[in-house]
Design a protein around this motif. Structure first.
Motif, mmCIF file in Angstrom:
data_model
loop_
_atom_site.group_PDB
_atom_site.id
_atom_site.type_symbol
_atom_site.label_atom_id
_atom_site.label_comp_id
_atom_site.label_asym_id
_atom_site.label_seq_id
_atom_site.Cartn_x
_atom_site.Cartn_y
_atom_site.Cartn_z
ATOM 1 N N LEU A 111 36.527 -10.424 1.150
ATOM 2 C CA LEU A 111 35.358 -9.773 1.167
ATOM 3 C C LEU A 111 33.853 -10.915 1.099
ATOM 4 C CD1 LEU A 111 34.904 -6.483 -1.102
ATOM 5 C CD2 LEU A 111 34.542 -6.825 1.766
ATOM 6 N N CYS A 112 32.642 -10.453 2.746
ATOM 7 C CA CYS A 112 31.978 -11.600 2.018
ATOM 8 C C CYS A 112 30.431 -10.626 2.032
ATOM 9 C CB CYS A 112 31.721 -11.801 3.488
ATOM 10 S SG CYS A 112 30.455 -13.031 4.566
ATOM 11 N N THR A 113 30.023 -12.281 0.863
ATOM 12 C CA THR A 113 28.774 -11.035 0.819
ATOM 13 C C THR A 113 27.628 -11.391 1.419
ATOM 14 O OG1 THR A 113 28.096 -12.663 -0.889
ATOM 15 C CG2 THR A 113 29.179 -11.076 -1.810
ATOM 16 N N VAL A 114 27.725 -12.198 2.806
ATOM 17 C CA VAL A 114 26.278 -12.288 3.559
ATOM 18 C C VAL A 114 26.688 -10.850 4.113
ATOM 19 C CG1 VAL A 114 26.423 -13.586 5.452
ATOM 20 C CG2 VAL A 114 26.430 -14.867 3.509
ATOM 21 N N GLU A 115 27.839 -10.945 4.702
ATOM 22 C CA GLU A 115 28.298 -9.620 5.796
ATOM 23 C C GLU A 115 27.488 -7.997 5.427
ATOM 24 O OE1 GLU A 115 28.805 -9.846 9.208
ATOM 25 O OE2 GLU A 115 28.388 -11.688 8.270
ATOM 26 N N LEU A 116 28.083 -7.996 3.653
ATOM 27 C CA LEU A 116 27.954 -7.066 3.535
ATOM 28 C C LEU A 116 26.362 -6.718 3.395
ATOM 29 C CD1 LEU A 116 30.530 -7.322 0.038
ATOM 30 C CD2 LEU A 116 30.390 -5.556 2.577
#
Length: 456
Positions: A111-116
């Motif tokens: 999971l990418c926190t940039v995308e989220l």
């Protein structure tokens, strides 16, 4: 389960980089359950610009363990976990490259926190970890060091989980967990639950949410579901595979999240929130003589209520007390039907508004004090309540009498700066249900901290 990590590297050509430092926090969605932090000897040169950026140089790494010496620990702490990182494609690629050099296939979901963050906190100026955490008021120490960046990512991810009203993150995590580890034994499920205030989610074997509820004691409420003998309880017992939860600290937060998330997720065992939860409300109108009258009526009127009640009886009980507290007239509050003076006038406890003796402005001022106390119509304010942890508070934003959303904060500057505050807040719908919930909660909880945003 999540493995939230950050990696520092030597820099250099693509897929030729080596790890210089790694920090991993195992996180169960509520708290850190394990951690691993270590410098790593990359056995290769560190690029000068990386030394300047991180402060990590070859001398510091001379006696650090080599990657093969920490590889087993990394496998263990990330096993059955989703890798979470800020720009996860980079960190995951580096990890896979290092394991490939050892001849070990390393595969995890990421999971990418940039995308989220782009999905859940849109319109930010920058999504770099440093600028994003600063904009959200999240403290970050040791920037560009693995431990500092990983801990900041933990705090960011916690905020993102709270903002995910559709529960996409949690549902996806459940789907990929090994089904052998997903216990359908009801006692085992209960053992994992806290006795805290919050919202709970009952999932089937595919990870789908089949029921959403809220409780001041999550564990106790789930036990009631699992021991209930009514038709709905029996169906839940048959289909439940796991229960997830979100601690809210504040009962108001739990009520609002339950209402919003039922509407978004539409679980099969949740009926649409009944409007009859708050069946009656307190309204005001000005009579032909100019006096403000109060009236308990059904809550389906178009005009905005002062506050709401679950029954007509509780509304009348509130009005009787209001008559005493604000020295109001029984006739003008609908509690004493008469064409002449009210009973309290006869015993010299009413100042005569019922027969036009008391000056209109004087009487109406007292009614407006009641309206001011129990309504947030046209107000700009923050409601501050309990948080999920001792050092944390929950915050609810009202602008021009409209509920904008809720969030959590630890530092006062997160609510003193309006721009940061609106980034921390999870936007929520200002529908009739949320209005009823907030008005009722304000009336019942008189010790809440209220911050008037119109005051300097």
């Amino acid at each position: 389960m999540y493995a939230i990590l950050d990696i520092e590297t030597t820099g250099g050509k693509y897929n030729e980089e080596g790890i210089t430092e790694i920090a991993i926090y195992q996180y169960d969605g509520h708290k850190v359950t394990d951690q691993f932090i270590s410098l790593v000897n990359p056995q290769r040169e560190i690029q000068p610009f990386v030394v300047n950026l991180t402060g990590i140089n070859s001398n510091m790494l001379r006696n650090a363990p080599k990657f093969y010496e920490v590889a087993k620990r990394i496998v263990e702490i990330t096993e059955d976990c989703i890798i979470v990182a800020h720009n996860s494609s980079f960190d995951y690629r580096i990890l896979k490259t290092e394991f490939k050099r050892l001849g070990f296939p390393y595969k995890r979901k990421t999971l990418c926190t940039v995308e989220l963050s782009k999905q859940l906190i849109p319109d930010m100026e920058s999504y770099s970890l440093g600028k994003l955490t600063r904009a959200l008021g999240i403290p970050i120490a040791d920037r560009h060091r693995a431990n500092g960046d990983a801990m900041a990512t933990v705090k960011l991810f916690k905020m993102l989980l709270n903002k995910d009203l559709d529960k996409v993150i949690v549902k996806d995590a459940i789907k990929i967990e090994q089904k052998s580890k997903m216990s359908s034994n009801l006692n085992n499920i209960i053992d994992e639950l806290p006795s805290d205030t919050g919202v709970y989610y009952i999932h089937n074997v595919d990870g789908e949410i089949i029921y959403i509820g809220k409780s001041k004691n999550i564990r106790k409420r789930i036990i009631q579901h699992f021991t209930g003998t009514n038709s709905k309880s029996k169906k839940i017992q048959k289909l439940v595979n796991t229960v997830t939860y979100e601690k809210t600290g504040s009962e108001l937060a739990a009520l609002l999240k339950e209402s919003a998330e039922i509407k978004k997720n539409k679980p099969i065992f949740n009926r649409a929130l009944r409007r009859s939860i708050f069946t009656h409300a307190l309204y005001s109108y000005t009579d032909s003589n100019g006096y403000i009258n109060l009236q308990i009526d059904k809550s389906d009127r178009e005009d905005a209520p002062i506050t709401t009640f679950s029954t007509r009886a509780s509304g009348k009980h509130f009005l009787f007390k209001a008559v005493e507290d604000f020295n109001l007239c029984q006739k003008l509050t609908g509690l004493y039907t008469t064409k002449t003076s009210c009973f309290k006038y006869e015993v010299k406890e009413c100042l005569g508004a019922c027969i036009n003796e008391e000056p209109i402005e004087v009487y109406n001022n007292r009614v407006n004090l009641l309206k001011e106390k129990f309504s947030y119509d046209n107000k700009n304010m923050l409601i501050i309540d309990k948080g999920r942890e001792i050092e944390e508070k929950s915050v609810f934003l009202i602008e021009n009498g409209i509920f904008k959303g809720m969030g959590y904060f630890e530092l006062n500057h997160q609510i003193n700066n309006l721009k940061i505050l609106k980034s921390v807040i999870t936007p929520m719908t200002n529908d009739r249900d949320s209005q009823h919930i907030i008005q009722s909660y304000l009336r019942r909880n008189k010790r809440l901290k209220i911050i008037d945003l119109n005051k300097d």
